[in-house]
Design a protein around this motif. Structure first.
Motif, mmCIF file in Angstrom:
data_model
loop_
_atom_site.group_PDB
_atom_site.id
_atom_site.type_symbol
_atom_site.label_atom_id
_atom_site.label_comp_id
_atom_site.label_asym_id
_atom_site.label_seq_id
_atom_site.Cartn_x
_atom_site.Cartn_y
_atom_site.Cartn_z
ATOM 1 N N LYS A 157 -106.359 -6.711 104.140
ATOM 2 C CA LYS A 157 -106.067 -5.307 103.850
ATOM 3 C C LYS A 157 -104.579 -5.093 103.665
ATOM 4 C CE LYS A 157 -109.741 -2.297 105.504
ATOM 5 N NZ LYS A 157 -110.061 -1.137 106.368
ATOM 6 N N ARG A 158 -103.776 -5.822 104.446
ATOM 7 C CA ARG A 158 -102.341 -5.661 104.328
ATOM 8 C C ARG A 158 -101.860 -6.081 102.939
ATOM 9 N NH1 ARG A 158 -97.360 -8.589 107.504
ATOM 10 N NH2 ARG A 158 -95.766 -7.334 106.534
ATOM 11 N N LYS A 159 -102.471 -7.122 102.390
ATOM 12 C CA LYS A 159 -102.113 -7.542 101.034
ATOM 13 C C LYS A 159 -102.372 -6.410 100.044
ATOM 14 C CE LYS A 159 -103.303 -12.385 101.964
ATOM 15 N NZ LYS A 159 -104.213 -13.507 101.608
ATOM 16 N N LEU A 160 -103.491 -5.729 100.242
ATOM 17 C CA LEU A 160 -103.816 -4.607 99.363
ATOM 18 C C LEU A 160 -102.796 -3.482 99.510
ATOM 19 C CD1 LEU A 160 -107.698 -4.407 99.816
ATOM 20 C CD2 LEU A 160 -106.433 -5.379 97.893
ATOM 21 N N TYR A 161 -102.367 -3.211 100.752
ATOM 22 C CA TYR A 161 -101.372 -2.174 100.984
ATOM 23 C C TYR A 161 -100.037 -2.529 100.317
ATOM 24 C CZ TYR A 161 -104.547 -0.370 104.587
ATOM 25 O OH TYR A 161 -105.637 0.135 105.252
ATOM 26 N N LEU A 162 -99.670 -3.807 100.384
ATOM 27 C CA LEU A 162 -98.426 -4.250 99.746
ATOM 28 C C LEU A 162 -98.463 -4.005 98.245
ATOM 29 C CD1 LEU A 162 -97.809 -7.607 101.650
ATOM 30 C CD2 LEU A 162 -96.186 -5.717 101.533
ATOM 31 N N VAL A 163 -99.561 -4.409 97.638
ATOM 32 C CA VAL A 163 -99.695 -4.236 96.193
ATOM 33 C C VAL A 163 -99.765 -2.759 95.829
ATOM 34 C CG1 VAL A 163 -101.167 -4.687 94.199
ATOM 35 C CG2 VAL A 163 -100.802 -6.476 95.909
ATOM 36 N N GLU A 164 -100.517 -1.998 96.641
ATOM 37 C CA GLU A 164 -100.650 -0.565 96.358
ATOM 38 C C GLU A 164 -99.311 0.155 96.486
ATOM 39 O OE1 GLU A 164 -103.424 3.281 97.632
ATOM 40 O OE2 GLU A 164 -103.651 1.346 98.659
ATOM 41 N N PHE A 165 -98.529 -0.223 97.490
ATOM 42 C CA PHE A 165 -97.212 0.387 97.649
ATOM 43 C C PHE A 165 -96.323 0.094 96.450
ATOM 44 C CE2 PHE A 165 -92.759 0.173 98.990
ATOM 45 C CZ PHE A 165 -92.588 1.422 99.537
ATOM 46 N N LEU A 208 -98.252 4.301 103.053
ATOM 47 C CA LEU A 208 -98.427 2.951 102.543
ATOM 48 C C LEU A 208 -97.360 2.009 103.089
ATOM 49 C CD1 LEU A 208 -99.356 3.689 98.809
ATOM 50 C CD2 LEU A 208 -100.859 2.791 100.599
ATOM 51 N N ALA A 209 -96.138 2.493 103.233
ATOM 52 C CA ALA A 209 -95.060 1.664 103.779
ATOM 53 C C ALA A 209 -95.348 1.281 105.224
ATOM 54 C CB ALA A 209 -93.732 2.404 103.678
ATOM 55 N N ASP A 210 -95.878 2.212 106.009
ATOM 56 C CA ASP A 210 -96.239 1.913 107.400
ATOM 57 C C ASP A 210 -97.287 0.810 107.466
ATOM 58 O OD1 ASP A 210 -94.509 3.678 108.620
ATOM 59 O OD2 ASP A 210 -95.938 5.334 108.623
ATOM 60 N N LYS A 211 -98.241 0.853 106.552
ATOM 61 C CA LYS A 211 -99.321 -0.127 106.569
ATOM 62 C C LYS A 211 -98.879 -1.471 105.981
ATOM 63 C CE LYS A 211 -102.959 3.379 106.080
ATOM 64 N NZ LYS A 211 -104.038 3.906 105.219
ATOM 65 N N ALA A 212 -98.013 -1.419 104.982
ATOM 66 C CA ALA A 212 -97.616 -2.650 104.290
ATOM 67 C C ALA A 212 -96.512 -3.410 105.003
ATOM 68 C CB ALA A 212 -97.170 -2.316 102.866
ATOM 69 N N PHE A 213 -95.653 -2.696 105.741
ATOM 70 C CA PHE A 213 -94.502 -3.331 106.376
ATOM 71 C C PHE A 213 -94.421 -2.993 107.870
ATOM 72 C CE2 PHE A 213 -93.386 -2.108 101.985
ATOM 73 C CZ PHE A 213 -93.267 -3.368 101.418
ATOM 74 N N PRO A 214 -95.425 -3.371 108.651
ATOM 75 C CA PRO A 214 -95.405 -3.031 110.080
ATOM 76 C C PRO A 214 -94.269 -3.701 110.841
ATOM 77 C CG PRO A 214 -97.163 -4.589 109.604
ATOM 78 C CD PRO A 214 -96.621 -4.138 108.286
ATOM 79 N N GLU A 215 -93.726 -4.802 110.299
ATOM 80 C CA GLU A 215 -92.662 -5.516 111.009
ATOM 81 C C GLU A 215 -91.285 -4.896 110.786
ATOM 82 O OE1 GLU A 215 -92.740 -7.248 106.904
ATOM 83 O OE2 GLU A 215 -94.172 -6.508 108.363
ATOM 84 N N LEU A 216 -91.159 -3.986 109.830
ATOM 85 C CA LEU A 216 -89.873 -3.347 109.559
ATOM 86 C C LEU A 216 -89.703 -2.103 110.431
ATOM 87 C CD1 LEU A 216 -89.672 -3.525 105.650
ATOM 88 C CD2 LEU A 216 -88.783 -5.146 107.317
ATOM 89 N N ASP A 217 -88.431 -1.741 110.695
ATOM 90 C CA ASP A 217 -88.189 -0.527 111.467
ATOM 91 C C ASP A 217 -88.333 0.699 110.564
ATOM 92 O OD1 ASP A 217 -85.828 -0.285 109.958
ATOM 93 O OD2 ASP A 217 -84.610 -1.263 111.491
ATOM 94 N N ASP A 218 -88.291 1.875 111.174
ATOM 95 C CA ASP A 218 -88.532 3.113 110.431
ATOM 96 C C ASP A 218 -87.492 3.346 109.338
ATOM 97 O OD1 ASP A 218 -90.746 3.613 111.968
ATOM 98 O OD2 ASP A 218 -89.724 4.952 113.362
ATOM 99 N N MET A 227 -86.497 -7.887 99.583
ATOM 100 C CA MET A 227 -87.325 -8.281 100.718
ATOM 101 C C MET A 227 -88.776 -7.902 100.471
ATOM 102 S SD MET A 227 -87.251 -6.909 104.660
ATOM 103 C CE MET A 227 -85.484 -7.197 104.831
ATOM 104 N N MET A 228 -88.997 -6.704 99.943
ATOM 105 C CA MET A 228 -90.351 -6.261 99.653
ATOM 106 C C MET A 228 -91.004 -7.177 98.631
ATOM 107 S SD MET A 228 -91.712 -2.681 97.972
ATOM 108 C CE MET A 228 -91.190 -3.211 96.332
ATOM 109 N N GLN A 229 -90.257 -7.552 97.606
ATOM 110 C CA GLN A 229 -90.794 -8.414 96.567
ATOM 111 C C GLN A 229 -91.174 -9.781 97.130
ATOM 112 O OE1 GLN A 229 -91.494 -7.496 93.448
ATOM 113 N NE2 GLN A 229 -92.412 -9.513 93.125
ATOM 114 N N SER A 230 -90.324 -10.301 98.015
ATOM 115 C CA SER A 230 -90.622 -11.609 98.611
ATOM 116 C C SER A 230 -91.853 -11.532 99.509
ATOM 117 C CB SER A 230 -89.416 -12.113 99.406
ATOM 118 O OG SER A 230 -89.144 -11.268 100.503
ATOM 119 N N LEU A 231 -92.015 -10.397 100.226
ATOM 120 C CA LEU A 231 -93.214 -10.222 101.059
ATOM 121 C C LEU A 231 -94.464 -10.155 100.221
ATOM 122 C CD1 LEU A 231 -91.934 -7.644 103.691
ATOM 123 C CD2 LEU A 231 -92.649 -9.977 104.155
#
Length: 255
Positions: free
Chosen positions: A127-135, A156-166, A245-249
């Protein structure tokens, strides 16, 4: 006469001072013991002050857990009590009930392990992969309000990048938002304001749109302004690094 007045004032002030001290003490004690009193009510009646919503499976699991734990905090629930309530609030559908039944005894041994196991069930890595692509590919719909679009990017950012800070997620959402400003004049005006948050960008967008559509001639005045194409694509260094960073993720999860 003066001595009597002085004695009266001194006695009156002492009495008022004591009354103020008592009042402040009562307020302080009330504030300090309110949580204990609420917990006592829950313990005495057996009813929670706030009952968590049922998890239907439609909403985000992470969002629901946050809501569940907020209600648990109000009720003063322990980890053991949260574990007891968790399956009760998963009874909204067959899939939710089945997910709990399929947990191993080890997973059901504590609230933390149960939450982690259910996280993998309701929000797996796929699901996270889908969130990344959707974002990355989310586009603003023709009738969609700018503030609604911005809110959706945040979710979408919250779901796609849970490891990043706000802050990092806000900057990523901001850059995605700015990329959707297809009108060069609006994009130029908004970027010139250098918004630091998504809310600021939305406000700048609405203000610029209002100005451009002003029936008193503002549109014709703006039309004479040449907008450098490069200016609408300028990305601050900090945001550019985050976009990389987003692109690499995205590439790592989708490869």
């Amino acid at each position: 006469m003066h001595c009597k007045n002085y004695f009266f004032l001194a006695t009156h002030n002492t009495w008022r001072s004591r009354q103020d001290t008592v009042a402040m003490t009562e307020v302080g004690e009330d504030g300090a013991t309110q949580r204990e009193e609420d917990s006592a009510v829950v313990a005495r009646t057996g009813r929670p002050l706030v009952s968590p919503d049922m998890y239907s499976g439609v909403q985000s699991w992470s969002d629901w857990v946050e809501h569940f734990e907020a209600a648990a905090n109000v009720n003063g629930w322990s980890e053991a009590t949260k574990l007891l309530w968790l399956p009760v609030r998963l009874s909204a559908g067959k899939a939710q009930k089945t997910a709990w039944k399929r947990l191993t005894p080890e997973a059901k041994s504590s609230y933390a392990t149960a939450k982690e196991a259910l996280q993998k069930r309701f929000e797996p890595e796929s699901k996270r992969k889908l969130y990344l692509v959707e974002f990355q590919t989310r586009r603003r719909r023709p009738s969609e309000q700018w503030n609604d679009f911005g809110d959706e990017l945040r979710v979408l950012a919250d779901k796609a990048f849970p490891e990043l800070d706000d802050k990092a997620k806000e900057l990523l959402s901001l850059e995605r938002y700015l990329g959707e400003l297809d009108n060069p004049k609006i994009a130029f005006a908004v970027r010139q304001r250098q918004p630091k948050t998504l809310d600021e960008a939305v406000m700048c967008t609405l203000e610029t749109e209002t100005y451009l559509h002003d029936s008193r001639g503002a549109k014709s005045a703006v039309s004479a302004v040449e907008v450098p194409v490069a200016a609408t694509r300028t990305v601050p260094v900090e945001q550019e690094s985050l976009m990389k960073m987003m692109q690499s993720l995205v590439e790592s999860y989708c490869s």
